[in-house]
Design an enzyme around this catalytic site. Structure first.
Site, PDB file in Angstrom:
ATOM      1  N   LYS A   7      99.269  29.929  26.341  1.00  0.00           N
ATOM      2  CA  LYS A   7      99.276  31.193  27.096  1.00  0.00           C
ATOM      3  C   LYS A   7      98.096  32.077  26.692  1.00  0.00           C
ATOM      4  O   LYS A   7      97.372  32.573  27.546  1.00  0.00           O
ATOM      5  CB  LYS A   7     100.613  31.909  26.840  1.00  0.00           C
ATOM      6  N   ARG A  12      92.592  34.195  28.390  1.00  0.00           N
ATOM      7  CA  ARG A  12      91.179  34.380  28.044  1.00  0.00           C
ATOM      8  C   ARG A  12      90.280  33.539  28.936  1.00  0.00           C
ATOM      9  O   ARG A  12      89.170  33.953  29.285  1.00  0.00           O
ATOM     10  CB  ARG A  12      90.968  34.036  26.562  1.00  0.00           C
ATOM     11  N   GLY A  84     101.527  41.864  27.971  1.00  0.00           N
ATOM     12  CA  GLY A  84     100.733  42.760  27.131  1.00  0.00           C
ATOM     13  C   GLY A  84      99.328  42.222  26.957  1.00  0.00           C
ATOM     14  O   GLY A  84      98.351  42.982  26.984  1.00  0.00           O
ATOM     15  N   ARG A 112     105.659  49.548  26.416  1.00  0.00           N
ATOM     16  CA  ARG A 112     104.956  49.073  25.210  1.00  0.00           C
ATOM     17  C   ARG A 112     103.721  49.931  24.934  1.00  0.00           C
ATOM     18  O   ARG A 112     103.112  50.456  25.849  1.00  0.00           O
ATOM     19  CB  ARG A 112     104.591  47.586  25.384  1.00  0.00           C
ATOM     20  N   ASP A 306     104.952  35.256  17.125  1.00  0.00           N
ATOM     21  CA  ASP A 306     105.733  34.898  18.317  1.00  0.00           C
ATOM     22  C   ASP A 306     106.815  33.868  18.017  1.00  0.00           C
ATOM     23  O   ASP A 306     107.709  33.638  18.835  1.00  0.00           O
ATOM     24  CB  ASP A 306     104.803  34.362  19.413  1.00  0.00           C
ATOM     25  N   LYS A 333     107.444  44.142  21.051  1.00  0.00           N
ATOM     26  CA  LYS A 333     107.096  42.970  21.867  1.00  0.00           C
ATOM     27  C   LYS A 333     107.824  43.084  23.216  1.00  0.00           C
ATOM     28  O   LYS A 333     108.261  44.164  23.590  1.00  0.00           O
ATOM     29  CB  LYS A 333     107.466  41.689  21.118  1.00  0.00           C
TER      30      LYS A 333
HETATM   31  C1  S3P Z   1      98.515  37.608  21.696  1.00  0.00           C
HETATM   32  C2  S3P Z   1      98.587  38.330  20.549  1.00  0.00           C
HETATM   33  C3  S3P Z   1      99.866  38.725  19.926  1.00  0.00           C
HETATM   34  C4  S3P Z   1     101.026  37.887  20.447  1.00  0.00           C
HETATM   35  C5  S3P Z   1     100.997  37.749  21.932  1.00  0.00           C
HETATM   36  C6  S3P Z   1      99.707  37.099  22.386  1.00  0.00           C
HETATM   37  C7  S3P Z   1      97.185  37.294  22.257  1.00  0.00           C
HETATM   38  O1  S3P Z   1     100.124  40.080  20.216  1.00  0.00           O
HETATM   39  O2  S3P Z   1     102.255  38.436  20.035  1.00  0.00           O
HETATM   40  O3  S3P Z   1     102.081  36.974  22.401  1.00  0.00           O
HETATM   41  O4  S3P Z   1      97.082  36.430  23.150  1.00  0.00           O
HETATM   42  O5  S3P Z   1      96.203  37.902  21.815  1.00  0.00           O
HETATM   43  P1  S3P Z   1      99.481  41.282  19.352  1.00  0.00           P
HETATM   44  O6  S3P Z   1      98.023  41.132  19.390  1.00  0.00           O
HETATM   45  O7  S3P Z   1      99.878  42.544  20.051  1.00  0.00           O
HETATM   46  O8  S3P Z   1     100.089  41.161  17.992  1.00  0.00           O
END
Ligand code: S3P
Length: 423
Positions: A7, A12, A84, A112, A306, A333
């Protein structure tokens, strides 16, 4: 088995391919709601893409036609859904674009914290405001424009915040530096390298020089270790089991779960093939064992954040104490994962103590099935499906549509593993 594409890497890939200077072929893209939303967001920003192959859940192989850093003003607010990562990374890019845009999301995403990206992006000169009902929350309104390079010390260990700043830094003349309190997943830095964009990592600091244009490349997304984690825990906790997972991402900033499970008594062997600038990936073999509890170390937390819901399930199945602290981030989260895990483990009969920054499980008591809520959070739903495999009687998990945000096909894989377990 294999698991769907990663994911974090898929988000990205959609973003960086859209910024590249030509067509980029992306294979094994994760056809889940979160990443589809990011891809569609890039589409709304003028990026053309062609779906070369898809499955019943969505696009898997794509050709994305990059616009050499210049996107188009979107006609409508951009919907990031539940993600997020999508919202925070896109915000970094949009601050560098000469137009107005709005990022919005579902109820969970709209509660969030977005101030963690707004503060550094404002320091870069961006015009970015959170206009949501809750303070510092989405929707976010951005009026993009000229940015300046900064050096920024992040108060929380977050790869999303780091990535938002690095992406904005691509548009800012000079050297932008982000200093992390702990090393977080480095997919953005690795993918920038694949796109021939230079970043410099020095301990916990990562720098980027603005003005570089990503060179179009081909990208292959490995399987998602965070999705594999559910099966890895299930196999680890079941003495006599054997599981082989193929072509899964094994980036060291994502694999802390494996070390913890080994400490708990699982037998895990992984064979990594690593490209020079790509993502480490390979095969992983797990043999089950009787597990014993362990204490997670503070520096491990960002690299298994995660996986904590399913690791807490492993803790309930292990003999003795499993201690998970320094994990306050879990409260912001997709749900408050500390209270969700504690509530569900208690319904199944586990002995759990809740703390502001984590939980402690006194494992080894037999679990009995019950009716649980996912709290609209994909990882809670899937972690407790695994708990259900080990509980006496039926376990019902309500509200599981959220699984589609990260792991389409989870139910099918669960069924196939359950059948093999019965034989
Ligand atoms: C992620 C970073 C993490 C993770 C999220 C995916 C990412 O979050 O919990 O599921 O792809 O950069 P945080 O950067 O807010 O810790």
């Amino acid at each position: 088995m294999t698991v769907p594409g990663d994911k974090s890497i898929s988000h990205r890939a959609a973003i960086l391919a859209g910024l590249a200077n030509g067509p980029c072929r992306v294979t094994n893209f994760l056809p889940a709601e979160d990443c589809r939303n990011t891809l569609e967001a890039m589409g709304a920003l003028g990026v053309d893409y062609e779906v070369l192959d898809s499955n019943e859940h969505g696009p898997v192989n794509l050709m994305i036609y990059g616009r050499a850093m210049e996107l188009k003003r979107p006609a409508d607010p951009i919907d990031c859904g539940n993600s997020g990562t999508g919202m925070r990374l896109l915000a970094g890019v949009l601050c560098g674009q000469e137009f107005k845009s709005v990022l919005e999301g579902d109820d969970s995403l709209s509660s969030r914290p977005m101030d963690r990206i707004i503060t550094p992006l404002e320091k870069m000169g961006a015009n970015i405001v959170a206009v949501g009902k809750s303070k510092g929350c989405a929707p976010i309104e951005i009026k993009g424009g000229a940015l300046k390079a900064i050096e920024y010390e992040m108060p929380v260990a977050s790869a999303q915040v780091k990535s938002a700043i690095l992406l904005a830094g691509l548009f800012a003349p000079g050297k932008t530096t982000v200093i992390q309190p702990a090393v977080t997943r480095d997919h953005t830095e690795r993918m920038l390298a694949q796109f021939r964009v230079r970043t410099v990592t020095d301990g916990n600091a990562v720098s980027i020089y603005g003005g570089q244009i990503p060179e179009a490349v081909e990208l292959a997304v490995p399987g998602d270790i965070s999705s594999a984690a559910f099966w890895i825990v299930a196999a680890s906790a079941m003495p006599g089991s054997r599981l082989l997972i193929k072509d899964v991402g094994l980036n060291p900033t994502r694999t802390a779960l494996l070390g913890v499970l080994v400490r708990m008594g699982a037998k895990i062997r992984d064979v990594v093939r690593t490209g020079l600038d790509g993502e480490p990936a390979g095969n992983l073999e797990v043999q089950g064992n009787a597990l014993k509890g362990t204490e997670l170390r503070e520096e491990e937390i960002p690299n298994l954040i995660d996986e904590i819901p399913v690791l807490a399930v492993a803790g309930a199945l292990a003999q003795g104490l499993t201690v998970i602290r320094h994990a306050r981030e879990l409260r912001v989260k997709e749900s408050d994962r500390i209270s969700a895990v504690v509530e569900n483990l208690r319904i199944l009969g586990a002995e759990v103590a809740e703390f502001e920054d984590g939980l402690e499980i006194d494992g080894g008591r037999p679990l009995k099935g019950g009716v649980l809520d996912s709290f609209g959070d994909h990882r809670i739903a899937m972690a407790f499906a695994i708990a259900g495999l080990f509980s006496e009687g039926d376990t019902v998990i309500k509200n599981t549509a959220c699984i589609a945000t990260s792991y389409p096909g989870f139910q099918k894989d669960l069924e196939s593993i359950r059948v093999r377990q019965k034989r």
